[in-house]
Design a protein around this motif. Structure first.
Motif, short mmCIF file in Angstrom:
data_model
loop_
_atom_site.label_atom_id
_atom_site.label_comp_id
_atom_site.label_asym_id
_atom_site.label_seq_id
_atom_site.Cartn_x
_atom_site.Cartn_y
_atom_site.Cartn_z
N GLN A 1 0.81 -1.22 0.00
CA GLN A 1 0.00 0.00 0.00
C GLN A 1 0.84 1.27 0.00
OE1 GLN A 1 -2.64 -0.67 3.33
NE2 GLN A 1 -4.11 -1.79 2.07
N LEU A 2 2.10 1.17 0.34
CA LEU A 2 2.98 2.33 0.21
C LEU A 2 3.09 2.78 -1.24
CD1 LEU A 2 5.97 1.44 2.59
CD2 LEU A 2 4.02 2.95 3.05
N VAL A 3 2.84 1.87 -2.15
CA VAL A 3 2.87 2.18 -3.59
C VAL A 3 1.47 2.39 -4.14
CG1 VAL A 3 3.53 1.32 -5.87
CG2 VAL A 3 5.04 0.91 -3.91
N THR A 4 0.55 1.47 -3.78
CA THR A 4 -0.78 1.51 -4.40
C THR A 4 -1.61 2.70 -3.93
OG1 THR A 4 -1.66 0.01 -2.70
CG2 THR A 4 -0.83 -0.97 -4.75
N LEU A 5 -1.56 3.05 -2.65
CA LEU A 5 -2.39 4.16 -2.17
C LEU A 5 -2.01 5.49 -2.81
CD1 LEU A 5 -2.83 3.28 1.62
CD2 LEU A 5 -4.45 2.92 -0.26
N PRO A 6 -0.72 5.86 -2.87
CA PRO A 6 -0.38 7.10 -3.56
C PRO A 6 -0.75 7.07 -5.05
CG PRO A 6 1.41 6.44 -2.13
CD PRO A 6 0.45 5.29 -2.17
N ARG A 7 -0.59 5.91 -5.67
CA ARG A 7 -0.88 5.83 -7.10
C ARG A 7 -2.38 5.93 -7.38
NH1 ARG A 7 0.96 0.81 -8.45
NH2 ARG A 7 -1.14 -0.10 -8.43
N VAL A 8 -3.17 5.22 -6.62
CA VAL A 8 -4.61 5.17 -6.89
C VAL A 8 -5.34 6.40 -6.36
CG1 VAL A 8 -6.74 3.90 -6.40
CG2 VAL A 8 -4.63 2.65 -6.93
N PHE A 9 -4.95 6.86 -5.16
CA PHE A 9 -5.69 7.94 -4.51
C PHE A 9 -4.97 9.28 -4.54
CE2 PHE A 9 -7.14 3.95 -2.56
CZ PHE A 9 -8.49 4.03 -2.84
N HIS A 10 -3.78 9.32 -5.12
CA HIS A 10 -3.07 10.59 -5.32
C HIS A 10 -2.87 11.33 -3.99
CE1 HIS A 10 -3.75 9.89 -9.61
NE2 HIS A 10 -4.99 9.56 -9.27
N LEU A 11 -2.26 10.62 -3.05
CA LEU A 11 -2.01 11.18 -1.73
C LEU A 11 -0.55 10.94 -1.33
CD1 LEU A 11 -1.93 8.44 0.17
CD2 LEU A 11 -4.41 8.65 0.00
N ASP A 12 -0.13 11.67 -0.31
CA ASP A 12 1.22 11.51 0.23
C ASP A 12 1.16 10.69 1.52
OD1 ASP A 12 2.51 13.00 -1.72
OD2 ASP A 12 2.20 14.89 -0.66
N ILE A 13 2.16 9.85 1.70
CA ILE A 13 2.34 9.14 2.96
C ILE A 13 3.54 9.75 3.67
CG2 ILE A 13 2.88 6.92 4.04
CD1 ILE A 13 1.40 5.58 1.72
N PRO A 14 3.36 10.25 4.88
CA PRO A 14 4.47 10.91 5.58
C PRO A 14 5.71 10.01 5.66
CG PRO A 14 2.41 11.26 6.74
CD PRO A 14 2.11 10.27 5.67
N GLU A 15 6.85 10.63 5.58
CA GLU A 15 8.11 9.88 5.58
C GLU A 15 8.27 9.03 6.84
OE1 GLU A 15 12.92 10.73 5.02
OE2 GLU A 15 11.46 12.37 4.94
N GLU A 16 7.87 9.59 7.97
CA GLU A 16 7.98 8.85 9.22
C GLU A 16 7.19 7.55 9.17
OE1 GLU A 16 6.91 9.39 14.00
OE2 GLU A 16 6.69 11.07 12.61
N LEU A 17 5.99 7.61 8.60
CA LEU A 17 5.14 6.42 8.49
C LEU A 17 5.70 5.44 7.46
CD1 LEU A 17 2.62 4.76 9.06
CD2 LEU A 17 1.35 6.26 7.48
N SER A 18 6.08 5.94 6.31
CA SER A 18 6.59 5.04 5.27
C SER A 18 7.89 4.37 5.70
CB SER A 18 6.79 5.80 3.95
OG SER A 18 7.77 6.81 4.08
N ASP A 19 8.75 5.09 6.41
CA ASP A 19 10.00 4.50 6.90
C ASP A 19 9.71 3.40 7.93
OD1 ASP A 19 11.50 6.13 5.30
OD2 ASP A 19 12.13 7.50 6.90
N ALA A 20 8.76 3.67 8.81
CA ALA A 20 8.43 2.69 9.85
C ALA A 20 7.88 1.41 9.22
CB ALA A 20 7.43 3.27 10.83
#
Length: 318
Positions: free
Chosen positions: A247-266
Motif C-alpha cells: 500500500q505504500l505504492v498503491t495508495l499514492p498511485r490510486v488515490f493521489h495522496l502523500d504518505i508521511p516519511e515517518e510512516l513510510s519508513d516505519a
C-alpha cells in the motif's frame, strides 16, 4: 435521519461511521452482515455503501477474435442499503456515480431510494473504467459530479427529467460530496478545487467526506481553507489504516495522496505483515485522537469490507 441531523444531535461529540463495499459478484448479503455485526458495537449513525460501474473484459473466441463484454462486478447498492436499514436500524448512505449510468437510470435509482426512506446520498463522479486513461462519460449520462448533484437537487425541488414541477413529488435527500485535503488530481491548483467545492455547496450539498489522508495537518488546513471560502458545512475526515507494504505504492498511485516519511519508513522497516498492521493501526489511532481533539464531527473509516483493522482502532477510541 439526515447526516447533518445526526451531527447536530451529537452536540459536539465525534461519531464513528464506516464505508462498505458491495459483495463480489456471486457472494450473498451474508458477507455484509458479517462485517456489520463486527462494527455495530460502535453505534455508527450511518453506513456508506459504494457503487460500482460496469467495466469491460475481453472474451476470446475460437477464431482468435476478441469480443468486448460489459459486466458489473459488484451488485445491489440500493438493495444493500435497504437491507442494512431493515436489519440494523441504522441509516445507509448510497454512493451515486456518473460513470455507467444514464440520467434516466439515475432518476430511477433515486426514486427507489426515496421510496425506501433513504435520506442521504453521496454524489461522486466515479472512476474511469479499467483500461481507460481518462473518465469517459456514459452516453446519456453525466460528465461531472456537479451535473449529478444538480439532478438530485432538482428532484428535491420536484423537478424530474420529463415531468412538470406541479405534478412531481419532491424528494428530500441530504446530499454529500467529496473533498480532497491534498487536491483532486485533475484540478490545476488547490484554489480551483475550492471554487468547485463551493459551487457544490451552493447547489445544495450539505456535507463533505474527504479522501483518506495520513497527515492530520492537511485535514486541518483543508477545513480552514474551506471556511475561508465560506464553505461551512460539516467536513467528515475519511480514514484508512495501512495494512501492507504494498500500500505504500498503491495508495499514492490510486488515490493521489502523500504518505508521511515517518510512516513510510516505519512500515518499510517492518519484517512481517503483522508488524505492518501494528504500525498502521498505531498511526491511525494517533490521527483519530488528534481529529477528535480538533472537533471532527465524524470519523469515517474506509473498511474495504475488512472490519478487523478498523475495529482494533475504534476499540481504542470508543
Amino acid at each position: 435521519m439526515k447526516i447533518i441531523d445526526h451531527i447536530q444531535n451529537a452536540k459536539g461529540k465525534t461519531l464513528f461511521s464506516f464505508e462498505l463495499l458491495p459483495p463480489a459478484k456471486g457472494q450473498s448479503i451474508q458477507s455484509i452482515y458479517k462485517t456489520m455485526d463486527e462494527l455495530m458495537e460502535f453505534k455508527p449513525p450511518f453506513i456508506d455503501v459504494t457503487y460500482h460501474r460496469e467495466d469491460y473484459l475481453y472474451k476470446e473466441h475460437a477464431n482468435g477474435l476478441l469480443e468486448r463484454v460489459s459486466y458489473r462486478k459488484r451488485p445491489g447498492t440500493v438493495a444493500i442499503c435497504a437491507a442494512i436499514m431493515n436489519k440494523y436500524k441504522v441509516d445507509a448512505v448510497p454512493h451515486l456515480i456518473c460513470g455507467g449510468f444514464t440520467k434516466e437510470e439515475t432518476e430511477n435509482a433515486l426514486i427507489d431510494l426515496n421510496f425506501l426512506g433513504i435520506d442521504n446520498v453521496l454524489v461522486l463522479r466515479g472512476d474511469a473504467r479499467r483500461g481507460d486513461a481518462d473518465f469517459i462519460p456514459t452516453e446519456g449520462g453525466h460528465s461531472f459530479a456537479t451535473d449529478l448533484l444538480e439532478q438530485v437537487a432538482n428532484m428535491n425541488q420536484g423537478r424530474y427529467l420529463h415531468e412538470d414541477i406541479e405534478t412531481s413529488e419532491k424528494t428530500n435527500f441530504c446530499i454529500g460530496v467529496a473533498g480532497y485535503p491534498e487536491k483532486h488530481f485533475e484540478s490545476p491548483n488547490f484554489n480551483t478545487d475550492f471554487k468547485f467545492l463551493k459551487k457544490k455547496i451552493e447547489m445544495g450539498a450539505e456535507f463533505i467526506v474527504t479522501q483518506m489522508f495520513f497527515n492530520v495537518q492537511k485535514y486541518k488546513d483543508f477545513v480552514t481553507k474551506c471556511r475561508e471560502h465560506d464553505i461551512n458545512v460539516p467536513i467528515i475526515p475519511g480514514l484508512k489504516p495501512i495494512t501492507s507494504k504494498k500500500q505504500l505504492v498503491t495508495l499514492p498511485r490510486v488515490f493521489h495522496l502523500d504518505i508521511p516519511e515517518e510512516l513510510s519508513d516505519a512500515i518499510a522497516d517492518c519484517h512481517t505483515n503483522a508488524d505492518v498492521r501494528q504500525v498502521g493501526q498505531e498511526w491511525l489511532v494517533q490521527q483519530c485522537k488528534e481529529l477528535i481533539e480538533f472537533g471532527a464531527p465524524v470519523l469515517h473509516f474506509y473498511t474495504m469490507s475488512n472490519p478487523g483493522p478498523t475495529k482494533k482502532i475504534v476499540e481504542q477510541l470508543f
